[in-house]
Structure formats: structure tokens, C-alpha cells
Design a protein around this motif. Sequence first.
Motif, PDB file in Angstrom:
ATOM      1  N   UNK A 274      -4.863   8.817  -3.146  1.00 16.69           N
ATOM      2  CA  UNK A 274      -4.199   9.373  -4.322  1.00 16.69           C
ATOM      3  C   UNK A 274      -4.560   8.529  -5.538  1.00 16.69           C
ATOM      4  N   UNK A 275      -4.243   9.041  -6.698  1.00 16.48           N
ATOM      5  CA  UNK A 275      -4.569   8.272  -7.898  1.00 16.48           C
ATOM      6  C   UNK A 275      -3.729   6.992  -7.943  1.00 16.48           C
ATOM      7  N   UNK A 276      -4.329   5.967  -8.510  1.00 19.87           N
ATOM      8  CA  UNK A 276      -3.621   4.696  -8.670  1.00 19.87           C
ATOM      9  C   UNK A 276      -2.432   4.892  -9.601  1.00 19.87           C
ATOM     10  N   UNK A 277      -2.569   5.774 -10.558  1.00 20.00           N
ATOM     11  CA  UNK A 277      -1.450   6.080 -11.453  1.00 20.00           C
ATOM     12  C   UNK A 277      -0.256   6.630 -10.661  1.00 20.00           C
ATOM     13  N   UNK A 278      -0.527   7.511  -9.692  1.00 21.35           N
ATOM     14  CA  UNK A 278       0.556   8.054  -8.868  1.00 21.35           C
ATOM     15  C   UNK A 278       1.205   6.980  -8.016  1.00 21.35           C
ATOM     16  N   UNK A 279       0.408   6.041  -7.501  1.00 24.69           N
ATOM     17  CA  UNK A 279       0.964   4.927  -6.721  1.00 24.69           C
ATOM     18  C   UNK A 279       1.996   4.185  -7.560  1.00 24.69           C
ATOM     19  N   UNK A 280       1.639   3.914  -8.800  1.00 24.20           N
ATOM     20  CA  UNK A 280       2.546   3.178  -9.685  1.00 24.20           C
ATOM     21  C   UNK A 280       3.763   4.023 -10.065  1.00 24.20           C
TER      22      UNK A 280
END
Length: 72
Positions: free
Chosen positions: A42-48
Motif C-alpha cells: 500500500x502507499x506509504x501515505x496510507x500507512x501513516x
Amino acid sequence: MSITAINVRNQFRGTIKEIIEGPVVSEVDVQTPEGLLVTSVITTRSVKELGLVPGKAVVALVKSTEVSIATL
């Protein structure tokens, strides 16, 4: 709790085992109580935004139109 408001039949409860974070996408490994390891990219943005960290309880939702298998 199971998530029923979306069209995903395969749901695996588990705990985040590891996150390999990249600049754009990250790999999130989720381990189920049975020992199954499910990896999501998944996108790193979504992880955050989701606050994902190792040890956090999550549900891995798997929806696929194709699963390919090759013989060895």
C-alpha cells in the motif's frame, strides 16, 4: 468484528508483524492467529494515515479477480 459494508469476502484478522517502508509504497506483513502471513503493498501515505505500526491489530481484506499458480 467483521467488515460487511464492502464487497470483500476474504477477511483475515491479524497483527502487523513488519512494515518495510519505501518512499512511495510500503509492504505490510500481517500475521494471523493461525500463522498465515498476508502481505499487502500500500502507499506509504496510507500507512501513516492509518497509524499502522508493528503489533497493531488489523483486518487484511483480500479481493482478487485472478490468482495465478505455476508448477515447479
